[in-house]
Each structure stands twice: as structure tokens, then as C-alpha cells.
Design a protein around this motif. Structure first.
Motif, PDB file in Angstrom:
ATOM      1  N   ASN A 254       0.834  -1.209   0.000  1.00  0.00           N
ATOM      2  CA  ASN A 254       0.000   0.000   0.000  1.00  0.00           C
ATOM      3  C   ASN A 254       0.869   1.260   0.000  1.00  0.00           C
ATOM      4  O   ASN A 254       0.606   2.226   0.722  1.00  0.00           O
ATOM      5  CB  ASN A 254      -0.942   0.009   1.201  1.00  0.00           C
ATOM      6  CG  ASN A 254      -2.283   0.643   0.875  1.00  0.00           C
ATOM      7  OD1 ASN A 254      -2.710   0.685  -0.288  1.00  0.00           O
ATOM      8  ND2 ASN A 254      -2.962   1.134   1.888  1.00  0.00           N
ATOM      9  N   THR A 255       1.885   1.222  -0.837  1.00  0.00           N
ATOM     10  CA  THR A 255       2.912   2.260  -0.844  1.00  0.00           C
ATOM     11  C   THR A 255       3.209   2.700  -2.277  1.00  0.00           C
ATOM     12  O   THR A 255       3.191   1.874  -3.200  1.00  0.00           O
ATOM     13  CB  THR A 255       4.205   1.742  -0.201  1.00  0.00           C
ATOM     14  OG1 THR A 255       3.932   1.359   1.156  1.00  0.00           O
ATOM     15  CG2 THR A 255       5.296   2.809  -0.193  1.00  0.00           C
ATOM     16  N   MET A 256       3.460   3.975  -2.450  1.00  0.00           N
ATOM     17  CA  MET A 256       3.899   4.516  -3.729  1.00  0.00           C
ATOM     18  C   MET A 256       5.288   5.103  -3.560  1.00  0.00           C
ATOM     19  O   MET A 256       5.680   5.481  -2.444  1.00  0.00           O
ATOM     20  CB  MET A 256       2.929   5.574  -4.251  1.00  0.00           C
ATOM     21  CG  MET A 256       2.673   6.714  -3.278  1.00  0.00           C
ATOM     22  SD  MET A 256       1.303   7.773  -3.778  1.00  0.00           S
ATOM     23  CE  MET A 256       2.012   8.666  -5.146  1.00  0.00           C
ATOM     24  N   TYR A 257       6.014   5.191  -4.669  1.00  0.00           N
ATOM     25  CA  TYR A 257       7.398   5.639  -4.622  1.00  0.00           C
ATOM     26  C   TYR A 257       7.662   6.667  -5.719  1.00  0.00           C
ATOM     27  O   TYR A 257       6.985   6.705  -6.738  1.00  0.00           O
ATOM     28  CB  TYR A 257       8.357   4.461  -4.826  1.00  0.00           C
ATOM     29  CG  TYR A 257       8.178   3.335  -3.843  1.00  0.00           C
ATOM     30  CD1 TYR A 257       7.423   2.219  -4.174  1.00  0.00           C
ATOM     31  CD2 TYR A 257       8.772   3.385  -2.594  1.00  0.00           C
ATOM     32  CE1 TYR A 257       7.255   1.173  -3.278  1.00  0.00           C
ATOM     33  CE2 TYR A 257       8.621   2.349  -1.684  1.00  0.00           C
ATOM     34  CZ  TYR A 257       7.855   1.249  -2.043  1.00  0.00           C
ATOM     35  OH  TYR A 257       7.700   0.220  -1.140  1.00  0.00           O
ATOM     36  N   LEU A 258       8.694   7.475  -5.477  1.00  0.00           N
ATOM     37  CA  LEU A 258       9.229   8.341  -6.516  1.00  0.00           C
ATOM     38  C   LEU A 258      10.742   8.198  -6.471  1.00  0.00           C
ATOM     39  O   LEU A 258      11.381   8.660  -5.522  1.00  0.00           O
ATOM     40  CB  LEU A 258       8.825   9.806  -6.302  1.00  0.00           C
ATOM     41  CG  LEU A 258       9.267  10.759  -7.413  1.00  0.00           C
ATOM     42  CD1 LEU A 258       8.509  10.441  -8.706  1.00  0.00           C
ATOM     43  CD2 LEU A 258       9.038  12.207  -7.004  1.00  0.00           C
ATOM     44  N   GLN A 259      11.280   7.517  -7.470  1.00  0.00           N
ATOM     45  CA  GLN A 259      12.723   7.389  -7.598  1.00  0.00           C
ATOM     46  C   GLN A 259      13.244   8.596  -8.350  1.00  0.00           C
ATOM     47  O   GLN A 259      12.825   8.839  -9.491  1.00  0.00           O
ATOM     48  CB  GLN A 259      13.092   6.102  -8.335  1.00  0.00           C
ATOM     49  CG  GLN A 259      14.580   5.922  -8.567  1.00  0.00           C
ATOM     50  CD  GLN A 259      15.362   5.731  -7.284  1.00  0.00           C
ATOM     51  OE1 GLN A 259      14.944   4.991  -6.396  1.00  0.00           O
ATOM     52  NE2 GLN A 259      16.510   6.384  -7.184  1.00  0.00           N
ATOM     53  N   MET A 260      14.145   9.328  -7.736  1.00  0.00           N
ATOM     54  CA  MET A 260      14.669  10.549  -8.328  1.00  0.00           C
ATOM     55  C   MET A 260      16.167  10.377  -8.580  1.00  0.00           C
ATOM     56  O   MET A 260      16.923  10.148  -7.634  1.00  0.00           O
ATOM     57  CB  MET A 260      14.423  11.737  -7.389  1.00  0.00           C
ATOM     58  CG  MET A 260      12.971  11.907  -6.990  1.00  0.00           C
ATOM     59  SD  MET A 260      12.684  13.364  -5.952  1.00  0.00           S
ATOM     60  CE  MET A 260      13.608  12.914  -4.482  1.00  0.00           C
ATOM     61  N   ASN A 261      16.567  10.464  -9.825  1.00  0.00           N
ATOM     62  CA  ASN A 261      17.973  10.340 -10.200  1.00  0.00           C
ATOM     63  C   ASN A 261      18.475  11.649 -10.791  1.00  0.00           C
ATOM     64  O   ASN A 261      17.689  12.505 -11.202  1.00  0.00           O
ATOM     65  CB  ASN A 261      18.145   9.211 -11.214  1.00  0.00           C
ATOM     66  CG  ASN A 261      17.739   7.857 -10.676  1.00  0.00           C
ATOM     67  OD1 ASN A 261      17.845   7.581  -9.480  1.00  0.00           O
ATOM     68  ND2 ASN A 261      17.255   6.991 -11.559  1.00  0.00           N
ATOM     69  N   SER A 262      19.782  11.786 -10.838  1.00  0.00           N
ATOM     70  CA  SER A 262      20.416  12.977 -11.431  1.00  0.00           C
ATOM     71  C   SER A 262      19.779  14.257 -10.900  1.00  0.00           C
ATOM     72  O   SER A 262      19.402  15.147 -11.670  1.00  0.00           O
ATOM     73  CB  SER A 262      20.316  12.922 -12.962  1.00  0.00           C
ATOM     74  OG  SER A 262      20.915  11.752 -13.467  1.00  0.00           O
ATOM     75  N   LEU A 263      19.686  14.343  -9.612  1.00  0.00           N
ATOM     76  CA  LEU A 263      18.999  15.482  -8.990  1.00  0.00           C
ATOM     77  C   LEU A 263      19.731  16.784  -9.258  1.00  0.00           C
ATOM     78  O   LEU A 263      20.972  16.828  -9.321  1.00  0.00           O
ATOM     79  CB  LEU A 263      18.843  15.245  -7.491  1.00  0.00           C
ATOM     80  CG  LEU A 263      17.705  14.290  -7.131  1.00  0.00           C
ATOM     81  CD1 LEU A 263      17.860  13.746  -5.721  1.00  0.00           C
ATOM     82  CD2 LEU A 263      16.359  14.988  -7.291  1.00  0.00           C
ATOM     83  N   LYS A 264      18.951  17.839  -9.430  1.00  0.00           N
ATOM     84  CA  LYS A 264      19.462  19.177  -9.705  1.00  0.00           C
ATOM     85  C   LYS A 264      18.997  20.142  -8.615  1.00  0.00           C
ATOM     86  O   LYS A 264      17.978  19.889  -7.964  1.00  0.00           O
ATOM     87  CB  LYS A 264      18.922  19.662 -11.054  1.00  0.00           C
ATOM     88  CG  LYS A 264      19.165  18.739 -12.220  1.00  0.00           C
ATOM     89  CD  LYS A 264      18.464  19.261 -13.468  1.00  0.00           C
ATOM     90  CE  LYS A 264      18.670  18.343 -14.647  1.00  0.00           C
ATOM     91  NZ  LYS A 264      17.966  18.846 -15.863  1.00  0.00           N
ATOM     92  N   PRO A 265      19.684  21.247  -8.444  1.00  0.00           N
ATOM     93  CA  PRO A 265      19.230  22.232  -7.453  1.00  0.00           C
ATOM     94  C   PRO A 265      17.788  22.687  -7.699  1.00  0.00           C
ATOM     95  O   PRO A 265      17.059  22.969  -6.737  1.00  0.00           O
ATOM     96  CB  PRO A 265      20.221  23.382  -7.645  1.00  0.00           C
ATOM     97  CG  PRO A 265      21.477  22.704  -8.082  1.00  0.00           C
ATOM     98  CD  PRO A 265      21.018  21.577  -8.977  1.00  0.00           C
ATOM     99  N   ASP A 266      17.367  22.726  -8.966  1.00  0.00           N
ATOM    100  CA  ASP A 266      15.980  23.122  -9.282  1.00  0.00           C
ATOM    101  C   ASP A 266      14.953  22.110  -8.790  1.00  0.00           C
ATOM    102  O   ASP A 266      13.755  22.415  -8.790  1.00  0.00           O
ATOM    103  CB  ASP A 266      15.811  23.304 -10.792  1.00  0.00           C
ATOM    104  CG  ASP A 266      16.416  24.604 -11.286  1.00  0.00           C
ATOM    105  OD1 ASP A 266      16.534  24.773 -12.513  1.00  0.00           O
ATOM    106  OD2 ASP A 266      16.790  25.446 -10.441  1.00  0.00           O
TER     107      ASP A 266
END
Length: 124
Positions: free
Chosen positions: A77-89
Motif C-alpha cells: 500500500n505504498t507509492m514511490y518516486l525514484q529521483m535520479n540525477s537530482l538538480k538544485p531546481d
């Protein structure tokens, strides 16, 4: 109690990866369309990514395409957001949301449930 609770935010360096999680309680996520929004200081809340309930189609804001991936684990019962190559914006408070309508929308008023938000700061 019906709620969404995000976790996983923090301070990261440019180029790093981070995974946000959002656990639902009091209702079942797999019957809903789910989304991630974010709000940077001084800016309006904006849609980042969404998954349709009906066919599992995913949608991304142009600014995160190719870098972010939304997913769900109905067994948890969980959702995810995988964030790669993160930028200051990408620095913002990130919110998960869910709608009983079952289809994606970038309109805030379309969503029935919201998390409290988790801060992601991208800085060297």
C-alpha cells in the motif's frame, strides 16, 4: 484514520539519487490514481508524476522526464518516486496524492488525499 505519509526526503548533492516513499493507511491505493507534486519556495505546487488506476499509464512533468520514476507496490500500500540525477531546481517539498477518480490530473483539486510533504534539498 485515512492518511498518506511521505518519507525519504533530505539534503542531497547535485547528481545524487533519492527515493521517496508514501504509505497509505485507512484506504487501498490500488483503487486510486496516485501522483507526486512538489512546491518550491515562492512557487505554486506543481505536478511531477502520476499513475493512472485504469491502465497503469504514467505521466511526468517535462522537467523530470528521464530522471524520475513513479511506481507503486500494492502489497505494501505504498507509492514511490525514484529521483535520479537530482538538480538544485528539484529542491522543493514533495507531496504524494491520491484520487478516487482513477485517472491522472495535474489539477490540485482533483485529488482527495494528500500527504504532509517531505523536504528535498539539492545543494552542494
Amino acid at each position: 484514520q485515512v492518511q498518506l505519509v511521505e518519507s525519504g526526503g533530505g539534503l542531497v548533492q547535485p547528481g545524487d539519487s533519492r527515493r521517496l516513499s508514501c504509505v497509505a493507511s485507512g484506504f487501498t491505493l490500488d483503487y486510486l490514481a496516485i501522483a507526486w507534486f512538489r512546491q518550491a519556495p515562492g512557487k505554486e505546487r506543481e505536478g511531477v508524476s502520476c499513475i493512472n488506476k485504469s491502465d497503469g499509464s504514467t505521466y511526468y512533468a517535462d522537467s523530470v522526464k528521464g530522471r524520475f520514476t513513479i511506481s507503486r507496490d500494492n502489497t505494501k500500500n505504498t507509492m514511490y518516486l525514484q529521483m535520479n540525477s537530482l538538480k538544485p531546481d528539484d529542491t522543493a517539498v514533495y507531496y504524494c496524492a491520491a484520487t478516487v477518480r482513477g485517472f491522472c490530473s495535474w489539477l490540485l483539486r482533483s485529488y482527495d488525499y494528500w500527504g504532509q510533504g517531505t523536504q528535498v534539498t539539492v545543494s552542494s
